[in-house]
Design an enzyme around this catalytic site. Structure first.
Site, short mmCIF file in Angstrom:
data_model
loop_
_atom_site.label_atom_id
_atom_site.label_comp_id
_atom_site.label_asym_id
_atom_site.label_seq_id
_atom_site.Cartn_x
_atom_site.Cartn_y
_atom_site.Cartn_z
N HIS A 85 -5.28 -0.13 1.19
CA HIS A 85 -5.74 -1.43 1.67
C HIS A 85 -6.89 -1.28 2.68
CE1 HIS A 85 -3.32 -0.59 5.26
NE2 HIS A 85 -3.92 -1.61 5.85
N GLU A 102 -10.19 -2.58 15.62
CA GLU A 102 -9.08 -3.27 16.31
C GLU A 102 -8.62 -2.54 17.57
OE1 GLU A 102 -6.88 -5.84 12.80
OE2 GLU A 102 -6.06 -3.88 13.33
N ASP A 162 0.87 -1.18 0.00
CA ASP A 162 0.00 0.00 0.00
C ASP A 162 0.91 1.23 0.00
OD1 ASP A 162 -1.69 2.12 0.51
OD2 ASP A 162 -2.83 1.08 2.07
N GLU A 208 1.56 2.82 12.93
CA GLU A 208 0.47 2.73 11.97
C GLU A 208 -0.62 1.93 12.65
OE1 GLU A 208 -2.12 1.31 10.25
OE2 GLU A 208 -0.90 0.07 8.89
#
Length: 411
Positions: free
Chosen positions: A344, A204, A102, A195
């Site tokens: 992505h 998440e 990506d 990230e």
């Protein structure tokens, strides 16, 4: 010949020998069941494809040796804590390949580091969720004095090897473990880079970890990379895909499976949204300043309002995020918007429970509430109230969604 089904107990035979006739009178007889006849095992005819090569014969459990397999690598991809599918998923190289490829994501971080060497020169950097160690390497090459990369997945073993192969093992230390549980060999750091973004920005719940590390390790004048994130929504027309995704369940090889359709409606779809489907203005529903944000801020109920820009049917809403590196000498921004290059992360689509016929100038407004799922806080529960208004009437309805982690069981 016949065999008697009666036999003497061993202790009675001994007594008989010792006691003579008197003993014989006291002998007890017990019934002995005849032994079953042993059937000869039929020999299976040999298959002409059967291997005779050493290591490929005998019991199948001997064919594959895990230790021998892992000797091929400089780390293991078998995540030990089998109950945690989150870290297990990041132990596989495939997900790291997707993220590295990506270019919007990876090059943005590279530019943020390499174009801001003054911010990195002589600094101590903490890379949370370092994965392959690529951000740690960017930071080291930008002039950092030392970088600590943290990851709890097995990919950390490979990060150590990658760092060494690139001649940076004196400047980068990879630590395997959970950020919340490890202790850094330094009291404070100058920069935290990570990230951490998931689908719909917060999926998440990794941002929780970043904020905890900020409070514990970042110097008062330290830098967070990134340090701002925004979440946006638009209304979309998506009749063709919605029919393919949900209408399908009404007739599956002649069978009615409508019960699955209702479940599918509650699960947001992560996919690329064609910009031509967008039919409203953009509504920003969240703006996070990572220097001041609290973990409680990551669960929110905010209003939204979108102005309809053309006559069409509203089938759903699409969401994406933007991230910023503001405090650097040369600030950097990237977006996951459908108006820009694909990433992505794609976009997150939530379909409405009903079709709304809209005209240019109408509004779609309401409230969106986002919270961590109770059973698995890495998942997100999303509730949206919709209010559609045209010149003569208003329609209100509500829908609940769950953006959930797909866990692959590791045995």
């Amino acid at each position: 010949s016949t065999q008697s089904t009666w036999d003497l107990k061993r202790e009675d035979i001994v007594m008989k020998k010792k006691a003579g006739k008197e003993g014989r009178d006291k002998i007890k007889y017990v019934k002995k069941e005849p032994e079953p006849r042993k059937e000869e095992k039929k020999k299976q005819p040999k298959n002409e494809l059967d291997s005779e090569e050493p290591g490929f014969t005998g019991d199948s459990s001997t064919w594959f040796d895990d230790d021998e397999f892992n000797k091929q690598f400089e780390g293991s991809m078998d995540y030990k804590e089998v109950k945690d599918g989150y870290f297990g998923s990041y132990s596989h190289f495939g997900i790291h390949e997707t993220m590295l490829k990506d270019e919007v994501r990876t090059k943005s971080y590279m530019i943020a580091c390499m174009n801001n060497k003054e911010n990195f020169d002589g600094k101590i950097v903490l890379d949370i969720g370092c994965g392959t160690g690529v951000l740690s390497i960017f930071a080291a090459r930008a002039g950092a004095k030392h970088v600590y990369g943290i990851d709890n997945a097995e990919i950390a073993d490979f990060a150590k090897a990658i760092v060494k192969k690139n001649g940076l093992d004196e400047k980068i230390t990879i630590i395997k473990g959970k950020m919340e549980e490890i202790t850094l060999p330094v009291d404070k750091v100058d920069i935290i880079i990570s990230e951490w973004m998931g689908y719909f920005l917060l999926y998440e719940s990794m941002l929780d970890t970043i904020l905890k590390a900020r409070d514990k390790y970042l110097k008062p004048d330290g830098i967070l990379m990134p340090d701002r994130a925004c979440l946006n929504m638009v209304a979309i027309e998506d009749s063709q895909y919605k029919q393919e995704k949900f209408g399908y369940w009404s007739n599956v090889y002649g069978l009615n499976m409508d019960c699955i359709k209702h479940v599918a409606l509650c699960e947001p779809l992560v996919d690329i949204v064609d910009r031509a489907l967008i039919m409203s203005s953009i509504s920003q529903i969240l703006d996070i300043d990572l220097y001041t944000a609290k973990i409680s801020d990551l669960e929110f109920a905010n209003k939204f309002k979108m102005n309809i820009t053309r006559d069409d049917n509203i089938y759903g809403i699409a969401a994406w995020f933007d991230v910023y590196f503001c405090k650097l000498k040369s600030p950097v921004k990237f977006t996951t918007s459908p108006y820009s290059r694909n990433t992505h992360w794609k976009q997150t689509v939530m379909y409405l429970p009903k079709i709304v016929k809209a005209k240019a100038g109408n509004t779609l407004s309401g409230t969106i509430a986002v919270s961590k799922a109770k059973k698995n806080p890495r998942n997100l529960d999303i509730k949206v109230s919709y209010k559609f208004e045209d010149s003569s009437s208003a329609d209100e309805f509500c829908q609940m969604y769950r953006l959930r982690q797909i866990i692959v069981s590791i045995q």
